[in-house]
Design an enzyme around this catalytic site. Sequence first.
Site, mmCIF file in Angstrom:
data_model
loop_
_atom_site.group_PDB
_atom_site.id
_atom_site.type_symbol
_atom_site.label_atom_id
_atom_site.label_comp_id
_atom_site.label_asym_id
_atom_site.label_seq_id
_atom_site.Cartn_x
_atom_site.Cartn_y
_atom_site.Cartn_z
ATOM 1 N N CYS A 27 5.275 -2.645 -22.702
ATOM 2 C CA CYS A 27 6.360 -1.672 -22.843
ATOM 3 C C CYS A 27 6.896 -1.263 -21.474
ATOM 4 C CB CYS A 27 5.861 -0.442 -23.597
ATOM 5 S SG CYS A 27 7.057 0.917 -23.644
ATOM 6 N N LYS A 54 -0.362 1.692 -35.694
ATOM 7 C CA LYS A 54 -0.746 2.790 -34.807
ATOM 8 C C LYS A 54 -1.977 3.534 -35.316
ATOM 9 C CE LYS A 54 4.117 3.466 -33.573
ATOM 10 N NZ LYS A 54 5.281 4.366 -33.653
ATOM 11 N N VAL A 67 5.124 5.583 -27.097
ATOM 12 C CA VAL A 67 4.457 5.586 -25.794
ATOM 13 C C VAL A 67 5.536 5.483 -24.711
ATOM 14 C CG1 VAL A 67 2.322 4.576 -26.663
ATOM 15 C CG2 VAL A 67 4.132 3.053 -25.852
ATOM 16 N N SER A 81 8.674 8.905 -20.831
ATOM 17 C CA SER A 81 8.403 8.510 -19.451
ATOM 18 C C SER A 81 9.130 9.388 -18.440
ATOM 19 C CB SER A 81 8.778 7.032 -19.237
ATOM 20 O OG SER A 81 10.167 6.812 -19.448
#
Length: 254
Positions: A27, A54, A67, A81
Amino acid sequence: MSEKHLKTGDALPPFTGKLRLFAMRFCPYAERSVLVLNAKKLEYDLVHIDLDNKPEWIFSFSPKGTVPALEYEAGKAIFDSNVINVYLDEKYPDPPLQSSDPLRRAQDKLIVELFAAAQSAYYTAAFNAQALTPTSAENYHKGLELLQKEIEARNTTYLFGDQPGLVDYTLWPFLERFLALPLLGKSEFAIEQDKYAVLLKYIEAMKNVDAVKAYCLAPDTHAKFTESRAKGNPDYNMLDTSNVCCMRPRKKKE
């Protein structure tokens, strides 16, 4: 750190007291936070998540199950992020990864915003090729050209300056993956030397940054994962060696 991706039914590993990042190995958004953690030389644990199966507990750290998510205290987390990386830069200010100048910080954010069109074109080319249009490659190259012009204008090794900063670590994961597109048969997305000499010099400089070298994957590795995902069966654990026996086989008796 294990490359195994935990899935539904797997237990949550014990919290060790370190920062803990929940990620997926391929990712680009999770990689952004890994790079910042590495750049700060922080101790942290990394837990990879199978995003198609998940584990139930990931929703305790990231409400949508996305994520990256950062557990900063036992049971307490933040996600996204951009949110994580600004938090890390402010909580652990050495070395600083953002300019002290508000205008430069704003300009860095605009670079990332303008680069988004190239990222979108990448996702279409990599995972939904039947949806490609003539404007897809055009938008991709516009994004690369804008980035190259900004590198030229700043006249520094990295966008942040003599050392990479948050803007560099935000863009890098996608540049890393762009290099895999020609291996997937998308030659129109190649970053050619005659057109992108300055950008390619920047890419080589980023490859040699310690924070990047510790996590960067080769284009062929990205291509293999991308192919598996495009076929509907992403091989999350293609890098996991935890179940590989390292004992040498015994020689057969003559």
